[in-house]
Write a protein that holds these residues in place. Structure first.
Motif, PDB file in Angstrom:
ATOM      1  N   UNK A 208       0.817  -1.215   0.000  1.00 40.44           N
ATOM      2  CA  UNK A 208       0.000   0.000   0.000  1.00 40.44           C
ATOM      3  C   UNK A 208       0.854   1.271   0.000  1.00 40.44           C
ATOM      4  N   UNK A 209       0.419   2.246  -0.764  1.00 36.70           N
ATOM      5  CA  UNK A 209       0.914   3.614  -0.632  1.00 36.70           C
ATOM      6  C   UNK A 209       2.306   3.860  -1.184  1.00 36.70           C
ATOM      7  N   UNK A 210       2.825   5.048  -0.835  1.00 38.57           N
ATOM      8  CA  UNK A 210       4.104   5.515  -1.361  1.00 38.57           C
ATOM      9  C   UNK A 210       5.265   4.633  -0.902  1.00 38.57           C
ATOM     10  N   UNK A 211       5.283   4.312   0.410  1.00 39.56           N
ATOM     11  CA  UNK A 211       6.349   3.447   0.927  1.00 39.56           C
ATOM     12  C   UNK A 211       6.246   2.056   0.306  1.00 39.56           C
ATOM     13  N   UNK A 212       5.022   1.670  -0.015  1.00 37.19           N
ATOM     14  CA  UNK A 212       4.799   0.352  -0.604  1.00 37.19           C
ATOM     15  C   UNK A 212       5.446   0.195  -1.957  1.00 37.19           C
TER      16      UNK A 212
END
Ligand code: ATP
Ligand code: ZN
Ligand code: MG
Length: 304
Positions: A208-212
């Motif tokens: 999920x998301x940017x870090x993902x």
């Protein structure tokens, strides 16, 4: 009408899948279930001599274990939790009144100790950790579970509740990477035996998301996940019907899985998407099992 809708419609029309009114939530006919049972026997035939310990967990897992797993860090969008009514008489009255006026009666539901299992291997790690150190030969486990993922779709191959058959291996890096390679070879051989066209490709999980995005890139760069792809709804965009995951020592460290000498265990798991494999068979060979090619029927043990 796109191809996805038409395969789903053909599955509904033939009764193989049963519409519940929710995308990705289907009943299955006896014939559909029988294909899965027969394919699982083929899996047993390939893996049965390895001496894996079989375990079957229900489709819900201990919420505390789920929290430890870090699933909400990586895949919050997919998780499903089990909530229940925990109130008294007055709360019950409010609940019924709320339902009467079509209000949101679910907002006062309380989390239970159970969450829906996101992958068949999740309940295994804490179970094995509790036993103490692994035996000298490492660990090999045979699992199957309904899994939940909140990813509603009109693609019949993307279901919200589906079954995953898994083998999980724990041991040294060499041991578990060899296990993974063995099943990649077996997967190709099994699919050829049932007349399915396959490609193998490196893959990543939908972190999920940017870090993902970084985690996904890292997973690909290190060849930690492979998928065996088979055409289901589209030849151009085949569907992942098996996956082969090497976790390095991440799960070993997280759960406290240790080898006999105390080293942190490496782990790998291979998963069969059982509905996806059945769907690939119906898409390839047709909705009528009696008309499937003779060699495919023979491999699956159908009488002539
Ligand atoms: P995808 O990339 O298609 O979302 P995945 O990478 O999420 O698949 P895994 O998490 O590796 O899949 O799960 C193991 C196996 O379970 C997959 O190889 C696939 O066959 C099956 N599977 C995963 N998600 C679904 C789903 N929503 N419906 C049916 N089968 C699924
Ligand atoms: Zn797994
Ligand atoms: Mg997925």
């Amino acid at each position: 009408m796109d191809m996805q809708t038409s395969l789903l419609d053909r599955l509904f029309d033939s009764g193989l899948l049963i519409d519940t009114g929710v995308e990705g939530l289907y009943g299955r006919s006896g014939a559909f279930e029988d294909v899965i049972a027969r394919f699982e026997r083929l899996i047993d035939a390939f893996g049965g001599a390895d001496g894996a310990e079989a375990m079957r967990f229900p489709p819900g897992m201990n919420r505390a274990h789920f929290e430890t797993s870090g699933y909400m860090k990586s895949f919050p969008q997919l998780a499903g939790t089990v909530h229940s009514f925990c109130g008294g008489d007055a709360d019950h009255m409010n609940l019924l009144q709320c339902m009467e006026v079509n209000g949101d009666w679910t907002k006062d539901q309380k989390a239970t100790d159970i969450v829906l299992t996101p992958a068949a291997c999740y309940p295994l790690y804490p179970t094995i950790a509790k036993r103490g150190r692994l035996p000298a030969k490492g660990g090999l486990y045979d699992l199957q579970s309904y899994c939940f993922r909140h990813e509603p779709s009109n693609d019949p191959a993307r279901q919200q509740l589906f079954r995953m058959r898994e083998y999980v291996c724990m041991g040294t890096q060499e041991h578990v990477t060899e296990f993974r390679q063995t099943w990649m070879d077996r997967g190709l051989e099994m699919m050829a035996k049932v007349g399915l066209d396959v490609t193998m490709d490196v893959a990543n999980d939908p972190f999920f998301g940017r870090a993902g995005r970084m985690m996904a890139n890292n997973q690909r760069d290190q060849n930690l996940k492979f998928e065996l792809l088979i055409p289901v709804t589209s030849a151009a965009k085949p569907t992942a019907c098996m996956s082969f995951n090497y976790h390095q020592d991440a799960f070993g460290a997280k759960w406290g899985l240790n080898l006999e000498n105390g080293d942190v265990a490496h782990t790998a798991c291979v998963g069969f998407g059982l509905e996806r494999i059945a769907l690939a068979l119906f898409a390839r060979h047709g909705m009528d099992i009696a008309l499937w090619p003779a060699d495919v029927r023979k491999t699956l043990g159908y009488q002539d």
